[in-house]
Scaffold this active site. Structure first.
Site, PDB file in Angstrom:
ATOM      1  N   LEU A 182       0.866  -1.265   0.016  1.00 52.71           N
ATOM      2  CA  LEU A 182       0.030   0.130   0.096  1.00 52.71           C
ATOM      3  C   LEU A 182       0.896   1.174   0.054  1.00 52.71           C
ATOM      4  CD1 LEU A 182      -3.135   0.685   0.038  1.00 52.71           C
ATOM      5  CD2 LEU A 182      -2.862   0.772   2.552  1.00 52.71           C
ATOM      6  N   ASP A 183       0.683   2.231  -1.008  1.00 51.40           N
ATOM      7  CA  ASP A 183       1.528   3.218  -1.041  1.00 51.40           C
ATOM      8  C   ASP A 183       1.526   3.932   0.337  1.00 51.40           C
ATOM      9  OD1 ASP A 183       2.030   2.833  -3.779  1.00 51.40           O
ATOM     10  OD2 ASP A 183       0.794   4.448  -4.576  1.00 51.40           O
TER      11      ASP A 183
END
Length: 300
Positions: A46-47
């Protein structure tokens, strides 16, 4: 010299609500330290700018991480119109600005083009690897790498709010979908450009962020009670039918042998014996075969 506390066996899934500004690996290592777990992994990056659901797998649960990697994801995203950045999100440098003259009707029409199967070009600022090195390292060095277009599926795309130069949307999509790229492509279709300025993952498969816990909540829990915040290993395969085995059948399966069963099932199943999860089996030509088993002394 302070003695290092040995890691312990922990089996289960932590539904973590990752905060914005932290890498997925940073969140994993923090949770692993708080649980003092010997083996841990996550189920897809997840960024850093994104918040939301990041399932972390521990011990025997790591054997089933691929199931969540392959699952559909749901996001809520904020998009700024009229500006493009080199990264496609708010962390990048502005590379172009354009006037915005977009109506809600025009936006809805453009969004309709992105429902269903679409082609996406993975962004340079991504964790995809080329020759063992993530693309974002090439991008930071000013090197553009040729990428192949990917076919992904946008199952649902809903406009949540719109205010002239900004809108928010809810997206349920297949694995491998880049929401940053989706935001940029929508901006390009509108003729004004856009970048992603907020992102929250709200669901993966059957797991919802409403059930997730924060790192603060994990740390605030007494050490002896932290394991209670984990989902059992078999939660990752709860969508498979359940098959209860007799002890002799379980022994055969654990030895890698197939079983001839009177019932003729299909596909993957959860295997149990005496209420204890053994792993995943698969029906093939009337036989039940072991597919992925867990260490029985730690099965939950």
């Amino acid at each position: 010299m302070q003695r290092k506390i040995p890691r312990r066996i922990v089996d289960g899934v932590l539904l973590l609500d990752k905060p914005s500004g932290m890498t997925s690996n940073g969140a994993l290592q923090t949770a692993r330290r708080l649980l003092n777990a010997a083996k841990a992994g996550h189920t897809g990056t997840l960024d850093p700018m994104a918040s939301g659901l990041l399932p972390l797998t521990f011990g025997e649960a790591t054997k089933f991480s691929q199931i969540l990697l392959d699952a559909d994801k749901t996001y809520e995203a904020g998009v700024k119109l009229g500006t493009t950045t080199d990264t496609g999100d708010a962390d990048g440098n502005v590379v172009a600005e354009h006037p915005v003259s977009v109506t809600r009707e025009a936006l809805e029409e453009v969004l309709s083009r992105f429902r269903g199967e679409i082609d996406q070009l993975p962004p340079m600022y991504s964790a995809l690897k080329r020759d063992g090195k993530p693309l974002y390292e090439y991008a930071r060095a000013g090197i553009e790498i040729e990428r192949e277009v990917r076919r992904v599926t946008i199952h649902d795309l809903e406009l949540i709010a719109f205010s002239g130069e900004h809108f928010s949307m809810r997206v349920r999509c297949s694995k491998g979908t880049y929401i940053r790229t989706l935001a940029m492509d929508i901006g390009a279709a509108l003729g004004c450009g856009a970048y992603l300025d907020a992102l929250r993952r709200t669901a993966i498969g059957d797991f919802d962020a409403a059930r997730a816990v924060t790192l603060e909540a994990l740390e605030a829990s007494p050490a002896a009670m932290r394991d209670g915040l984990l989902e059992p290993v078999d939660a990752l395969v709860a969508h498979f039918p359940k098959v209860e085995l007799q002890p002799a059948e379980a022994a055969a399966i654990l030895q890698g042998r197939e079983l001839r069963k009177p019932e003729d099932g299909q596909g993957s199943v959860r295997l149990f014996c005496g209420g204890r999860f053994l792993g995943v089996g698969e029906w093939q030509s009337g036989s039940l075969r072991p597919k992925r088993l867990i260490a029985t002394q730690t099965g939950q």
